[in-house]
Design a protein around this motif. Structure first.
Motif, PDB file in Angstrom:
ATOM      1  N   SER A  85      14.560 -11.577  -5.422  1.00  0.00           N
ATOM      2  CA  SER A  85      15.051 -12.557  -4.444  1.00  0.00           C
ATOM      3  C   SER A  85      14.117 -13.769  -4.347  1.00  0.00           C
ATOM      4  O   SER A  85      13.962 -14.376  -3.304  1.00  0.00           O
ATOM      5  N   ASP A  87      12.487 -17.334  -4.309  1.00  0.00           N
ATOM      6  CA  ASP A  87      13.016 -18.584  -3.757  1.00  0.00           C
ATOM      7  C   ASP A  87      13.450 -19.571  -4.833  1.00  0.00           C
ATOM      8  O   ASP A  87      14.365 -20.363  -4.606  1.00  0.00           O
ATOM      9  N   TYR A  89      15.074 -18.925  -7.539  1.00  0.00           N
ATOM     10  CA  TYR A  89      16.473 -18.617  -7.875  1.00  0.00           C
ATOM     11  C   TYR A  89      17.403 -19.120  -6.783  1.00  0.00           C
ATOM     12  O   TYR A  89      18.456 -19.686  -7.057  1.00  0.00           O
ATOM     13  N   LYS A  90      17.018 -18.896  -5.539  1.00  0.00           N
ATOM     14  CA  LYS A  90      17.865 -19.335  -4.424  1.00  0.00           C
ATOM     15  C   LYS A  90      18.056 -20.847  -4.450  1.00  0.00           C
ATOM     16  O   LYS A  90      19.154 -21.343  -4.174  1.00  0.00           O
ATOM     17  N   LYS A  94      21.902 -22.873  -5.392  1.00  0.00           N
ATOM     18  CA  LYS A  94      22.535 -23.784  -4.426  1.00  0.00           C
ATOM     19  C   LYS A  94      23.398 -24.817  -5.133  1.00  0.00           C
ATOM     20  O   LYS A  94      24.340 -25.346  -4.552  1.00  0.00           O
ATOM     21  N   PHE A 101      25.066 -13.760  -2.544  1.00  0.00           N
ATOM     22  CA  PHE A 101      23.837 -13.522  -3.300  1.00  0.00           C
ATOM     23  C   PHE A 101      23.362 -12.148  -2.856  1.00  0.00           C
ATOM     24  O   PHE A 101      22.890 -11.979  -1.726  1.00  0.00           O
ATOM     25  N   THR A 103      21.124  -8.611  -3.365  1.00  0.00           N
ATOM     26  CA  THR A 103      19.888  -8.100  -3.949  1.00  0.00           C
ATOM     27  C   THR A 103      20.077  -6.637  -4.320  1.00  0.00           C
ATOM     28  O   THR A 103      20.640  -5.859  -3.536  1.00  0.00           O
TER      29      THR A 103
END
Length: 119
Positions: A85, A87, A89-90, A94, A101, A103
């Motif tokens: 998870s 950041d 990738y997050k 977007k 999303f 996990t």
């Protein structure tokens, strides 16, 4: 509503688990592939309603890059699945319209809720 789903996952046990969960919920798994390149090719061939996409994959394309290529040809709904998870990738996802999303390990309840939201 029954959906045709493409599973993109490089860990075979997780791919089989996702397949079972999707099938139990009344959807069709139209293909299971393990690389971003195979995901792009399979999405072009099968035109899935939804893709369960792992982010970290073997091959040249990760899941985010594969979804960018898929969406250039045929915009497709996606649920990203990852064991990390992070950041970074997050931030990258977007840029891509996605339904969820999740996990790893993904639970039946989480996947069910995400698939229901996709209807």
């Amino acid at each position: 509503m029954e959906k045709n789903i493409l599973i993109v996952e490089d860990e075979m046990i997780i791919a089989l688990m996702l397949d079972q969960m999707v099938t139990k919920q009344g959807h069709n798994v139209i293909d299971k592939v393990s690389t971003g390149e195979a995901a792009v090719e399979s999405a072009q061939r099968h035109k899935p309603d939804l893709i369960l996409m792992d982010i970290r994959l073997g091959g040249q394309l990760d899941g985010i890059q594969a979804m960018q290529k898929i969406n250039e040809q045929n915009p497709t709904s996606v649920i990203f699945v990852t064991g990390n998870s992070d950041d970074s990738y997050k931030k990258r996802i977007k840029e891509i319209d996605h339904l969820a999303f999740l996990t790893k390990p993904v639970t039946f309840h989480e996947l069910s809720r995400s698939l229901s939201a996709a209807s």
